[in-house]
Design a protein around this motif. Structure first.
Motif, PDB file in Angstrom:
ATOM      1  N   TYR A 131       0.831  -1.207   0.000  1.00 31.12           N
ATOM      2  CA  TYR A 131       0.000   0.000   0.000  1.00 31.12           C
ATOM      3  C   TYR A 131       0.863   1.253   0.000  1.00 31.12           C
ATOM      4  CZ  TYR A 131      -5.041  -0.628   0.163  1.00 31.12           C
ATOM      5  OH  TYR A 131      -6.346  -0.811  -0.187  1.00 31.12           O
ATOM      6  N   ASP A 132       1.980   1.218   0.733  1.00 28.75           N
ATOM      7  CA  ASP A 132       2.886   2.372   0.737  1.00 28.75           C
ATOM      8  C   ASP A 132       3.467   2.602  -0.662  1.00 28.75           C
ATOM      9  OD1 ASP A 132       2.470   2.973   3.367  1.00 28.75           O
ATOM     10  OD2 ASP A 132       4.256   1.960   4.116  1.00 28.75           O
ATOM     11  N   LYS A 133       3.851   1.516  -1.332  1.00 32.02           N
ATOM     12  CA  LYS A 133       4.369   1.643  -2.696  1.00 32.02           C
ATOM     13  C   LYS A 133       3.307   2.238  -3.616  1.00 32.02           C
ATOM     14  CE  LYS A 133       7.688  -2.183  -2.516  1.00 32.02           C
ATOM     15  NZ  LYS A 133       8.044  -3.514  -3.032  1.00 32.02           N
ATOM     16  N   LEU A 134       2.087   1.754  -3.469  1.00 30.54           N
ATOM     17  CA  LEU A 134       1.001   2.265  -4.297  1.00 30.54           C
ATOM     18  C   LEU A 134       0.752   3.737  -4.010  1.00 30.54           C
ATOM     19  CD1 LEU A 134      -1.236   1.785  -6.343  1.00 30.54           C
ATOM     20  CD2 LEU A 134      -2.684   0.957  -4.479  1.00 30.54           C
ATOM     21  N   GLN A 135       0.854   4.135  -2.732  1.00 27.72           N
ATOM     22  CA  GLN A 135       0.668   5.536  -2.353  1.00 27.72           C
ATOM     23  C   GLN A 135       1.701   6.417  -3.035  1.00 27.72           C
ATOM     24  OE1 GLN A 135      -1.702   6.783  -0.087  1.00 27.72           O
ATOM     25  NE2 GLN A 135      -1.007   8.832  -0.631  1.00 27.72           N
ATOM     26  N   ARG A 136       2.966   5.976  -3.025  1.00 26.11           N
ATOM     27  CA  ARG A 136       4.030   6.765  -3.651  1.00 26.11           C
ATOM     28  C   ARG A 136       3.796   6.882  -5.154  1.00 26.11           C
ATOM     29  NH1 ARG A 136       7.468   3.121  -0.191  1.00 26.11           N
ATOM     30  NH2 ARG A 136       7.822   4.277   1.719  1.00 26.11           N
ATOM     31  N   VAL A 137       3.361   5.787  -5.755  1.00 25.31           N
ATOM     32  CA  VAL A 137       3.105   5.800  -7.191  1.00 25.31           C
ATOM     33  C   VAL A 137       1.973   6.764  -7.522  1.00 25.31           C
ATOM     34  CG1 VAL A 137       2.185   4.416  -9.084  1.00 25.31           C
ATOM     35  CG2 VAL A 137       3.999   3.496  -7.654  1.00 25.31           C
ATOM     36  N   GLN A 138       0.878   6.688  -6.756  1.00 24.13           N
ATOM     37  CA  GLN A 138      -0.275   7.538  -7.033  1.00 24.13           C
ATOM     38  C   GLN A 138       0.014   9.008  -6.753  1.00 24.13           C
ATOM     39  OE1 GLN A 138      -3.161   5.380  -4.577  1.00 24.13           O
ATOM     40  NE2 GLN A 138      -4.305   4.885  -6.417  1.00 24.13           N
ATOM     41  N   ASP A 139       0.757   9.283  -5.682  1.00 26.17           N
ATOM     42  CA  ASP A 139       1.006  10.675  -5.291  1.00 26.17           C
ATOM     43  C   ASP A 139       1.992  11.385  -6.201  1.00 26.17           C
ATOM     44  OD1 ASP A 139      -0.738  10.438  -3.242  1.00 26.17           O
ATOM     45  OD2 ASP A 139       0.752  10.379  -1.644  1.00 26.17           O
ATOM     46  N   GLN A 140       3.022  10.676  -6.655  1.00 23.22           N
ATOM     47  CA  GLN A 140       4.120  11.355  -7.331  1.00 23.22           C
ATOM     48  C   GLN A 140       4.439  10.784  -8.713  1.00 23.22           C
ATOM     49  OE1 GLN A 140       5.765  14.010  -6.215  1.00 23.22           O
ATOM     50  NE2 GLN A 140       4.714  14.121  -4.250  1.00 23.22           N
ATOM     51  N   THR A 141       4.489   9.471  -8.809  1.00 20.40           N
ATOM     52  CA  THR A 141       5.138   8.873  -9.956  1.00 20.40           C
ATOM     53  C   THR A 141       4.258   8.781 -11.193  1.00 20.40           C
ATOM     54  OG1 THR A 141       6.213   7.514  -8.270  1.00 20.40           O
ATOM     55  CG2 THR A 141       6.714   6.998 -10.541  1.00 20.40           C
ATOM     56  N   SER A 142       2.957   8.960 -11.052  1.00 21.68           N
ATOM     57  CA  SER A 142       2.092   8.808 -12.211  1.00 21.68           C
ATOM     58  C   SER A 142       2.422   9.785 -13.332  1.00 21.68           C
ATOM     59  CB  SER A 142       0.620   8.968 -11.791  1.00 21.68           C
ATOM     60  OG  SER A 142       0.418  10.247 -11.222  1.00 21.68           O
ATOM     61  N   TYR A 143       3.001  10.954 -12.975  1.00 21.78           N
ATOM     62  CA  TYR A 143       3.351  11.939 -14.004  1.00 21.78           C
ATOM     63  C   TYR A 143       4.861  12.117 -14.148  1.00 21.78           C
ATOM     64  CZ  TYR A 143       3.896  14.888  -9.865  1.00 21.78           C
ATOM     65  OH  TYR A 143       4.282  15.388  -8.650  1.00 21.78           O
ATOM     66  N   LYS A 144       5.640  11.410 -13.341  1.00 24.81           N
ATOM     67  CA  LYS A 144       7.083  11.617 -13.364  1.00 24.81           C
ATOM     68  C   LYS A 144       7.761  11.187 -14.671  1.00 24.81           C
ATOM     69  CE  LYS A 144       7.837  13.531  -9.372  1.00 24.81           C
ATOM     70  NZ  LYS A 144       8.367  14.881  -9.265  1.00 24.81           N
ATOM     71  N   PRO A 145       7.341  10.082 -15.300  1.00 28.20           N
ATOM     72  CA  PRO A 145       8.005   9.734 -16.575  1.00 28.20           C
ATOM     73  C   PRO A 145       7.939  10.864 -17.594  1.00 28.20           C
ATOM     74  CG  PRO A 145       6.765   7.869 -15.783  1.00 28.20           C
ATOM     75  CD  PRO A 145       6.429   9.024 -14.875  1.00 28.20           C
ATOM     76  N   TYR A 146       6.790  11.556 -17.672  1.00 23.31           N
ATOM     77  CA  TYR A 146       6.691  12.687 -18.601  1.00 23.31           C
ATOM     78  C   TYR A 146       7.641  13.801 -18.173  1.00 23.31           C
ATOM     79  CZ  TYR A 146       4.937  16.828 -20.955  1.00 23.31           C
ATOM     80  OH  TYR A 146       4.859  17.977 -21.693  1.00 23.31           O
ATOM     81  N   THR A 147       7.708  14.068 -16.860  1.00 21.72           N
ATOM     82  CA  THR A 147       8.610  15.105 -16.358  1.00 21.72           C
ATOM     83  C   THR A 147      10.059  14.766 -16.712  1.00 21.72           C
ATOM     84  OG1 THR A 147       7.101  15.436 -14.494  1.00 21.72           O
ATOM     85  CG2 THR A 147       9.284  16.396 -14.299  1.00 21.72           C
ATOM     86  N   ILE A 148      10.421  13.501 -16.559  1.00 24.11           N
ATOM     87  CA  ILE A 148      11.784  13.074 -16.896  1.00 24.11           C
ATOM     88  C   ILE A 148      12.035  13.224 -18.392  1.00 24.11           C
ATOM     89  CG2 ILE A 148      13.294  11.045 -17.047  1.00 24.11           C
ATOM     90  CD1 ILE A 148      12.176  10.150 -14.382  1.00 24.11           C
ATOM     91  N   PHE A 149      11.050  12.805 -19.190  1.00 21.12           N
ATOM     92  CA  PHE A 149      11.196  12.929 -20.638  1.00 21.12           C
ATOM     93  C   PHE A 149      11.392  14.384 -21.043  1.00 21.12           C
ATOM     94  CE2 PHE A 149       9.050  13.416 -24.838  1.00 21.12           C
ATOM     95  CZ  PHE A 149       9.996  12.727 -25.593  1.00 21.12           C
ATOM     96  N   MET A 150      10.580  15.281 -20.456  1.00 18.48           N
ATOM     97  CA  MET A 150      10.715  16.689 -20.786  1.00 18.48           C
ATOM     98  C   MET A 150      12.021  17.267 -20.250  1.00 18.48           C
ATOM     99  SD  MET A 150       8.300  17.177 -22.737  1.00 18.48           S
ATOM    100  CE  MET A 150       8.845  18.845 -23.068  1.00 18.48           C
ATOM    101  N   SER A 151      12.517  16.724 -19.153  1.00 22.35           N
ATOM    102  CA  SER A 151      13.819  17.161 -18.649  1.00 22.35           C
ATOM    103  C   SER A 151      14.916  16.826 -19.656  1.00 22.35           C
ATOM    104  CB  SER A 151      14.119  16.480 -17.306  1.00 22.35           C
ATOM    105  OG  SER A 151      13.218  16.903 -16.304  1.00 22.35           O
ATOM    106  N   ILE A 152      14.841  15.622 -20.227  1.00 18.23           N
ATOM    107  CA  ILE A 152      15.818  15.229 -21.253  1.00 18.23           C
ATOM    108  C   ILE A 152      15.699  16.137 -22.475  1.00 18.23           C
ATOM    109  CG2 ILE A 152      16.556  13.380 -22.797  1.00 18.23           C
ATOM    110  CD1 ILE A 152      17.169  12.809 -19.915  1.00 18.23           C
ATOM    111  N   ILE A 153      14.451  16.426 -22.853  1.00 17.25           N
ATOM    112  CA  ILE A 153      14.223  17.316 -23.997  1.00 17.25           C
ATOM    113  C   ILE A 153      14.814  18.700 -23.715  1.00 17.25           C
ATOM    114  CG2 ILE A 153      12.455  18.476 -25.363  1.00 17.25           C
ATOM    115  CD1 ILE A 153      12.840  15.449 -25.903  1.00 17.25           C
ATOM    116  N   ASN A 154      14.600  19.202 -22.499  1.00 16.65           N
ATOM    117  CA  ASN A 154      15.146  20.519 -22.127  1.00 16.65           C
ATOM    118  C   ASN A 154      16.674  20.505 -22.151  1.00 16.65           C
ATOM    119  OD1 ASN A 154      12.653  21.721 -21.752  1.00 16.65           O
ATOM    120  ND2 ASN A 154      12.531  21.138 -19.590  1.00 16.65           N
ATOM    121  N   ILE A 155      17.264  19.392 -21.719  1.00 15.43           N
ATOM    122  CA  ILE A 155      18.729  19.278 -21.754  1.00 15.43           C
ATOM    123  C   ILE A 155      19.220  19.306 -23.196  1.00 15.43           C
ATOM    124  CG2 ILE A 155      20.653  17.689 -21.358  1.00 15.43           C
ATOM    125  CD1 ILE A 155      19.379  16.931 -18.724  1.00 15.43           C
TER     126      ILE A 155
END
Length: 602
Positions: A131-155
């Protein structure tokens, strides 16, 4: 508040290990929309070169003023205008494709997490760590791959601009780069340390964050409203919520102060260095060594180097932090699944079309998170055509036994048998097609009546005649239309009493054409007359099949063909109502207490 306890060493090796996550993110994101993925990569490179094109065009225009004909100056002006328009067009295109991609990624990842949840077993959902893992995924990680992708694009974009600006400056004074690059490199390690600390703080608070969410859920949902009002729990729960979140705020503000203070100091030092370089540029312009257009070009190039080096540094900082989060997404998605839970069992040699017999032999069970035996050496047999009641005190193990019969938890081989074959040799989905169950904590679906009943047999949800037949059999006549909305969460909903909701849940169970029916406390929200009616109907409908129901009321249990008595996880008696009254002290005592209670009430 001291945050040093959340510090962990930041090393180059650690940073590189985190960066290794980037290819996995790229692979994940490319699956969303391959064409869009490559378009964004191309646009990022083109967008990176646009500032330099504009810079060179403006530099050329300024150098030509007063030194050539008007026609040449006009051409240079047109080139400058076209360069600016081209830059604006590339910016608009990038913004469109980025926004489009963001929506696709958010949807796909949310779907992926929910799909993962459907493939997990009950033991995962009764495990606090999962449940803790699921909480972290729902709270933060659901949009993080896009943020990382855009970070690479910005770099990529910033690097193209930075390299181009560096080339311009190198053609003038190469040693200037040492001053411009040294400060960002020195400050980068401290930024990584801040990122690690922020991640550790959020990681450590996952359990408390889940508690905060739950309190918010209680205070904003109708199912808890009556008790909260009756017992005046609002202030207590609000204070509990406040205590948790005030601590979170202290941590966040402390981290924000440290990060902003360092950022300010870094920018002051960097600005001083740029000012020194600007003085040098102006000096060389004053002595006539460089033209006014080149001066403007160098100043713009310096600003581009400064802003893009800072942007790259901040992006790497964000990238490092986001990669720490994305580990949690991959960690959650890599939770081991039971293949039979998602229909991917490799060995399906035992197929089952009807359940003829159930045997339980020497069954002992404890939950994975607890070594205490909930069930101890259970033995019994049920054959087709029998209706069996399971009775016992609260906590005796009745509901746990039902979970095991439904294969929601795995047991050792040769403990539970269906049709003389071990339950573990069957595919879960194939086996459960033959079982219908009503749980004590049944779900009130805030959906239509059709869906509430039809979920019992989703492939048959459009069969209105069969659905109406089931509804009539248990006297559900308070809803006219199968497509009426139930509950008050959505518009035009019909609110139901606890007993009405339970009747609909029973209808859902009976709508399934199964060979084994299980009712776990079907009478908890029903009056005795309604309960008697439900059990009579249940016995009638499961005739020729296997029916199991759990009940606290022995007046209901005696309607069964035989009764299994469980106490402290052990079977202490099996027989008819009359047999148990004569031979089983515990059952007789339970019946005497219940009879006495009825006499007092009446």
């Amino acid at each position: 508040m001291d945050l040093k306890e959340y510090d962990t060493p930041v090393t180059i090796k650690g940073i590189l290990n985190i960066m290794k996550m980037i290819p996995r993110v790229f692979k994940l994101i490319k699956q969303v929309d391959k064409t869009n993925f490559y378009i964004i990569l191309l646009l990022s490179a083109v967008t990176g070169i646009c500032p330099i094109i504009t810079l060179l065009a403006s530099q050329n225009l300024l150098n030509l003023i007063g030194r050539t004909t008007m026609n040449v100056i006009l051409v240079a002006l047109i080139i400058y205008i076209v360069a600016n328009l081209f830059s604006e067009c590339m910016g608009c295109l990038s913004e469109y494709f980025d926004g489009r991609f963001q929506k696709l990624i958010t949807y796909k990842l949310s779907y992926m997490v929910m799909k993962k949840c459907t493939n997990l077993s009950l033991r995962h959902f009764e495990d606090a760590d999962v449940y803790d893992k699921l909480q972290r995924v729902q709270d933060q990680t659901s949009y993080k791959p896009y943020t990382i992708f855009m970070s690479i694009i910005n770099i990529i974009t910033s690097s193209v601009t930075l390299v181009s600006s560096v080339i311009i400056i190198c053609n003038w004074k190469p040693w200037v780069l040492l001053i411009l690059v040294l400060i960002p490199l020195v400050s980068s390690l401290y930024f990584f340390k801040i990122a690690q600390r922020e991640f550790n703080v959020l990681w450590a608070r996952a359990s408390k964050a889940r508690e905060s969410w739950y309190i918010s859920y209680l205070l904003t949902r109708d199912n808890a409203f009556k008790e909260i009002k009756l017992y005046n729990l609002g202030k207590y729960l609000l204070q509990k919520f406040k205590n948790i979140n005030e601590n979170f705020l202290k941590q966040d503000i402390s981290l924000l102060k440290k990060r902003n203070l360092f950022t300010f100091l870094f920018e002051v030092v960097e600005q001083l260095c740029i000012d020194v370089i600007l003085i040098i540029v102006i000096y060389f312009a004053a002595i006539g060594e460089i033209l006014i257009g080149n001066v403007v070009g160098l100043i713009n190039a310096l600003n581009l180097v400064s802003s893009n080096s800072k942007k790259i540094l901040n992006t790497i900082y964000s990238l490092y932090q986001d990669n720490l989060y994305i580990e949690q997404l991959f960690d959650f998605l890599s939770i081991e699944e039971d293949l039979s839970e998602n229909g991917e069992t490799l060995d399906k040699k035992n197929m089952i079309s009807e359940i003829e017999k159930i045997e339980v032999k020497n069954l002992t069970f404890s939950y994975p998170s607890n070594n205490i035996d909930v069930l101890k050496d259970i033995n019994f047999e049920i054959k087709r055509g029998e209706t069996v009641a399971i009775v016992g005190k609260n906590g005796s193990g009745k509901s746990t036994l039902v979970k095991l019969l439904l294969n929601l938890y795995k047991v050792k081989d040769n403990r539970i048998f269906f049709n003389n074959s071990c339950i573990n040799t069957y595919d879960c989905i194939e086996l459960r097609r033959n079982i219908a169950a009503l749980f004590q904590d049944f779900v009130k679906y805030e959906l239509t009546l059709r869906e509430n009943v039809g979920f019992g047999d989703i492939e048959n949800i459009s069969n209105d005649d069969e659905m109406k037949k089931v509804l009539e059999s248990i006297n559900i006549d308070y809803i006219d239309n199968l497509d009426d909305q139930l509950g008050l969460w959505f518009n035009d909903g019909v609110e139901l009493s606890g007993g009405q909701w339970q009747k609909i849940a029973i209808a859902r169970t009976l709508f399934r054409n199964a060979s084994l029916y299980i009712l776990d406390e079907p009478s908890s929200a029903l009056d005795p007359i309604a309960e008697k009616s439900i059990i009579d109907m249940f016995i009638k409908m499961v005739k020729g099949k296997i029916g199991i129901f759990i009940s606290h009321r022995l007046s209901t249990a005696k309607l069964a063909d035989k009764i299994i008595v469980i106490d402290a996880g052990k079977v202490i008696g099996i027989g008819t109502h009359e047999e148990l009254l004569q031979n089983n002290k515990t059952y007789r005592k339970m019946y005497e207490i219940e009879t006495l209670q009825w006499k007092v009430v009446s």
